[in-house]
Structures are given as structure tokens and as C-alpha cells.
Scaffold this motif. Structure first.
Motif, PDB file in Angstrom:
ATOM      1  N   ALA A   1      50.045  17.500 -49.316  1.00 11.31           N
ATOM      2  CA  ALA A   1      51.112  18.155 -49.676  1.00 11.31           C
ATOM      3  C   ALA A   1      51.768  17.820 -51.018  1.00 11.31           C
ATOM      4  O   ALA A   1      52.128  18.696 -51.683  1.00 11.31           O
ATOM      5  N   LEU A   2      51.588  16.585 -51.201  1.00 10.37           N
ATOM      6  CA  LEU A   2      51.982  16.187 -52.595  1.00 10.37           C
ATOM      7  C   LEU A   2      51.335  16.820 -53.699  1.00 10.37           C
ATOM      8  O   LEU A   2      51.991  17.197 -54.829  1.00 10.37           O
TER       9      LEU A   2
ATOM     10  N   LEU B   1      41.833  23.656 -53.578  1.00  9.86           N
ATOM     11  CA  LEU B   1      41.155  22.137 -53.118  1.00  9.86           C
ATOM     12  C   LEU B   1      40.911  21.683 -51.687  1.00  9.86           C
ATOM     13  O   LEU B   1      40.054  20.923 -51.403  1.00  9.86           O
ATOM     14  N   CYS B   2      41.570  22.547 -50.676  1.00 12.99           N
ATOM     15  CA  CYS B   2      41.119  22.371 -49.232  1.00 12.99           C
ATOM     16  C   CYS B   2      39.486  22.572 -49.024  1.00 12.99           C
ATOM     17  O   CYS B   2      38.955  21.917 -48.186  1.00 12.99           O
TER      18      CYS B   2
ATOM     19  N   ILE C   1      36.467  15.142 -45.222  1.00 12.10           N
ATOM     20  CA  ILE C   1      37.138  14.471 -44.047  1.00 12.10           C
ATOM     21  C   ILE C   1      36.653  14.628 -42.734  1.00 12.10           C
ATOM     22  O   ILE C   1      36.900  14.247 -41.564  1.00 12.10           O
ATOM     23  N   LEU C   2      35.664  15.962 -42.688  1.00 13.32           N
ATOM     24  CA  LEU C   2      35.133  16.247 -41.378  1.00 13.32           C
ATOM     25  C   LEU C   2      34.333  15.107 -40.625  1.00 13.32           C
ATOM     26  O   LEU C   2      34.581  14.800 -39.537  1.00 13.32           O
TER      27      LEU C   2
ATOM     28  N   THR D   1      44.320  19.291 -40.847  1.00 16.52           N
ATOM     29  CA  THR D   1      44.682  18.328 -41.712  1.00 16.52           C
ATOM     30  C   THR D   1      44.904  18.810 -43.076  1.00 16.52           C
ATOM     31  O   THR D   1      46.050  18.656 -43.867  1.00 16.52           O
ATOM     32  N   ALA D   2      43.634  19.467 -43.411  1.00 17.51           N
ATOM     33  CA  ALA D   2      43.683  20.010 -44.898  1.00 17.51           C
ATOM     34  C   ALA D   2      44.515  21.083 -45.239  1.00 17.51           C
ATOM     35  O   ALA D   2      45.147  21.128 -45.921  1.00 17.51           O
ATOM     36  N   LEU D   3      44.378  22.273 -44.285  1.00 21.85           N
ATOM     37  CA  LEU D   3      45.014  23.592 -44.451  1.00 21.85           C
ATOM     38  C   LEU D   3      46.576  23.359 -44.394  1.00 21.85           C
ATOM     39  O   LEU D   3      47.336  23.845 -45.294  1.00 21.85           O
ATOM     40  N   CYS D   4      46.966  22.715 -43.208  1.00 17.25           N
ATOM     41  CA  CYS D   4      48.273  22.544 -43.077  1.00 17.25           C
ATOM     42  C   CYS D   4      49.060  21.633 -44.120  1.00 17.25           C
ATOM     43  O   CYS D   4      50.266  21.921 -44.287  1.00 17.25           O
TER      44      CYS D   4
END
Length: 471
Positions: free
Chosen positions: A131-132, A142-143, A150-151, A167-170
Motif C-alpha cells: 500500500a505504501l 508491480l502486483c 509470495i505465493l 495480499t498483493a492486489l488488495c
């Protein structure tokens, strides 16, 4: 007579190709109904980009979609989405080489051991980090980089592929949507609206905190449920094969050799260089893709792989996301049909007219709805900003909404729907990289979209009530 049992067939979600081609067909039919029209594009002295002149709309000769143009939408969309498609191949191919070298397995196992029993805390840590990053650089693409990394970790900690993608998209969506300084929406939007740059950051920060708490809590609740009962995962069956394919990475005891450790250091250096390049040097998809090519070559060679092994691993990685790459190209076909038929500007003009006639009390929420609809038609942050804000900024003055509120409507409308609309290229590519079917994602994550939309509407109403302006 024996009792007859009627077998009820369960509704089966159509293939994503069918869904996308159905949307393209709808747009093709609409090209015969909606009049063609266009705004004049002019160079903006402040932003340096081409924006529309809000007073220049005119109806032009209709150019409805022919049968050949309907079927051309896929190849044309593939060409227009070229960089997203290529980046998808580069990321997955490059990371697959790094994974084959054994580096990822060693790192994943080390982290999984340290976080045993408290792995759930990795989700808020990662989501806040993503998010940052997007709060300041707005690079949702970058997702596609985050998910392959991370998968394996998520699977090793007892979660599923849905958790990795969420986790990545949200996380990215939280920062992109309520951004303090997103260059593609906040900054360009404020420049076009004539607002002081980065003004109103306090209100946006409050928005980001609330949106973030909702998003992180939703993902964590789902992840805890899956960790407690793996069969409750919405992707349980497809993850069985994924876990089998990644068994070596997740379960096998790995002791890294000095060469593998050095290869890991090279990977981290190149990854850090990519982040710095995006932040400071304006790197975009070509440079990110090039970085992953370098990772594949340098990490593979240093880890002891031969040239042929690197090429085979890269090809294997690309094969895994072939479906996703095709989906990205097909999804872009929607905008190809609309632009070729010259109906995009007509729809924008019509929505602006509807807004102008709404009661002032609901105009702010109306702007949010319009921008959300527009994101389906123009799935690009900067593209939507330069098309809609020259209309929305002066319209806000007419209907009694502050221009700061109009920019916030753009951020919300463009941001949340990015990870739900199938026309969003990076989103569909990320799901492909994470091996999550689109229909499964929608089924599980649609309630979060509803929650976020309600939060956005509440902040729009508050902004309208306090007549939020520059500060």
C-alpha cells in the motif's frame, strides 16, 4: 413405481474468454445504438499531457463495428496491451529460473520456520508495504512481481493462492486508491483541477486508514479460515496440483550452497535496483521486464545452471501464464471496439449530463458512480484522469461540489474496481500468475468491493458536507 429423482445441474460460470467476448459483443451492438462523438484533444500546459476540451464535444459520423472488426478486437487488443503481456512473460519466466536455481526454496523454508504458528502477521506486513509503495508511485503492475514471490511462502504457511493474490492486489489497491501522492490520479488530477499539489493529504490519509483496515481485516479473516481448515479454501482443488508442483520449494529440506547464496544476493540487488528505478528514475514496464531478464540470466548462471537449463526454465515459466497473457489481450479488446466506433466520448458526455441534473445532495456520490463506470471503459489511471477531470472539475463548480472532492471521486472510482473488472490487464495477469480463476476471485472478493464502495460513499458524503477544499 420407483420415485424419480430429478438431477439439478449446478450453474457453471462461463469461461473467462466467453465473458470477455460477450462484453465485446455488447459494445459492438451498442456501436449501432450510441451515436459516435468526440472531444477535441489539446496539449495541457500544466501536465504536458493531451487532455480533452470539455466544451468541444460534437456528434460525428457513425462508424459501427463490422463483423470483421468484432473478431479483430482480440489481435488488436493483444497489440495494445503488448507491454503488459510481455511483462507477464518476463516476470514469470525470470522468476521461474530463480526458483529452479533453488534459492527460493531455501529462503521460503527459513521464513516459514521462523514464523511457524504466527504466519498470519505476514499478511498485514506485506499489505501495508504494498500500500505504501503504490501510495507514492502508483505502479499497480508491480502486483505481477509480488505474487510469484509470495505465493510459495503463503502455501508454506498454510494459506492458499487466493490469499497470495489478495495480499498483493488488495494491498496495492489500498495505497493506489486513497493515495497521498499517486502520480497517475492524485497529482495529475489536482494539476488539471487547478489545486495545490498534494493538498488535502490529511483527509486522504484518514481515508487510507479506514480502507486499509477494512481490506486487511477481510483478507486476514479469510486466511485464518483457510489455515484452520484447508478444505474451506475456494481454490482448494486447484491448489492441490499447485502444491504438488511446488512441493520441492515448499517441503523439501534445502541447504543453500555458497553459489546459490551469492545468486540470492544478486536477486535482491536487482530487485532493489528495480524498486529504486521505479521510484526515482521513472522506470516502467520495459525496464521492469528487462530487470527480470537480467535476474534469469545472472542468478541462473551464478547458481550453476547451464544456458540451456535457463532457457528451458524460462519457457516453462512462460507456459504457466499463457492463459493469463491471452486474457490480458482479449480484455483490451473492449476498449479497442469502443475507440474504433468512437462511442467512448459520447458515453462520457452523457454521464456528465446526468450528473449535472442530479440533486446537489447526491452529486458527490454520483461522481463516484460515474468514475467507477468510466474505469470499465478506460482501464488506465492516467488515461481516465486526463479524459474525465477536464469535465468533472468545472462540473463540480456548477453543482456545488469542491474540486478536491471531484479528485477523490476519481481516485475511488479508478482504484477499487481495478481488481474486479476483467478489462484490467495487470489484474487479470496477476490472477494468472497466482493460478486463481477469475470467477473464484469474484465470488470470494466481491463482498469486499461492496464494503469499500460503502466506505468511499461515506467519505464522499463527508467531503460534500464539510465542503472539503485545499488544505
Amino acid at each position: 413405481m420407483g420415485e424419480k429423482k430429478l438431477s439439478k445441474q449446478k450453474f457453471q460460470m462461463p469461461h473467462i474468454f466467453i465473458i470477455l467476448y460477450a462484453i465485446i459483443l455488447v459494445m459492438a451492438v451498442l456501436s449501432y445504438i450510441i451515436p459516435a462523438g468526440e472531444y477535441t484533444r489539446i496539449a495541457d500546459a500544466v501536465t504536458g499531457r493531451e487532455i480533452i476540451d470539455p466544451n468541444s464535444y460534437q456528434v460525428i459520423a457513425s462508424t459501427p463495428t463490422s463483423i470483421m472488426e468484432f473478431f479483430e478486437a482480440f489481435p488488436k487488443g493483444f497489440v495494445e496491451a503488448g507491454y503488459v503481456v510481455v511483462l507477464t512473460f518476463c516476470v514469470c519466466g525470470g522468476f521461474y529460473v530463480v526458483n529452479k536455481s533453488g534459492i527460493v526454496a531455501g529462503v521460503i523454508q527459513a521464513i516459514a520456520k521462523k514464523m511457524k504458528g504466527r504466519g498470519i502477521i505476514i499478511i498485514p506486513i506485506l499489505m501495508i508495504t504494498f500500500a505504501l509503495i503504490d501510495c507514492f508511485i502508483g505502479m499497480c503492475e508491480l502486483c505481477m512481481v509480488y505474487v510469484p514471490i509470495i505465493l510459495p511462502l503463503m502455501l508454506a504457511l498454510g494459506f492458499d493462492s487466493m490469499t497470495a493474490c489478495a495480499t498483493a492486489l488488495c494491498g496495492s489497491c489500498i495505497g493506489f486508491t486513497s493515495a497521498l501522492a499517486n502520480p497517475f490520479t492524485t497529482i495529475i488530477g489536482q494539476k488539471i483541477a487547478g489545486l495545490p499539489l498534494l493538498s488535502g493529504w490529511q483527509f486522504r490519509l484518514c481515508s487510507m486508514l479506514v480502507v486499509g483496515i477494512c481490506g486487511i481485516s477481510y483478507v486476514m479473516l479469510y486466511a485464518k479460515k483457510v489455515q484452520k481448515d484447508p478444505k474451506s479454501s475456494i481454490v482448494y482443488e486447484s491448489d492441490l496440483k499447485l502444491r504438488e508442483d511446488m512441493a520441492e520449494t515448499i517441503n523439501k529440506e534445502v541447504h543453500l550452497t555458497p553459489r546459490q547464496k551469492l545468486s540470492g544476493v544478486i536477486f535482491l540487488v536487482l530487485f532493489a535496483l528495480m524498486i529504486v528505478g521505479v521510484f526515482l528514475w521513472g522506470w516502467d514496464m520495459p525496464e521492469i521486464g528487462a530487470t527480470f531478464i537480467m535476474m534469469a540470466i545472472f542468478c541462473g548462471l551464478v547458481a550453476g545452471m547451464t544456458g540451456n537449463e535457463i532457457c528451458d526454465a524460462f519457457m516453462e515459466g512462460c507456459q504457466q501464464v499463457l492463459l493469463g497473457a491471452l486474457i490480458v489481450g482479449l480484455s483490451r479488446g473492449v476498449s479497442v471496439i469502443m475507440n474504433d466506433a468512437k462511442i467512448t466520448d459520447t458515453i462520457i458526455h452523457s454521464l456528465a449530463m446526468v450528473l449535472q441534473n442530479l440533486p446537489s445532495a447526491v452529486t458527490a456520490v454520483g461522481m463516484l458512480i460515474v468514475q467507477t463506470l468510466m474505469n470499465f471503459l478506460i482501464p488506465s489511471g492516467s488515461g481516465q484522469t486526463v479524459v474525465t477531470m477536464p469535465i468533472m472539475a468545472p462540473l463540480a463548480d456548477l453543482v456545488g461540489v469542491t474540486r478536491q472532492t471531484a479528485v477523490l471521486a476519481l481516485q475511488y472510482g479508478d482504484g477499487f474496481s481495478n481488481i474486479f473488472y476483467p478489462v484490467s490487464g495487470y489484474f487479470m495477469a496477476t490472477l494468472a500468475l497466482g493460478h486463481v480463476p477469475y470467477e473464484k476471485w469474484i465470488k470470494k472478493m466481491l463482498p469486499l468491493f461492496g464494503i469499500w464502495t460503502c466506505v468511499a460513499a461515506a467519505f464522499m458524503i463527508i467531503a460534500q458536507v464539510i465542503q472539503w477544499g485545499p488544505f
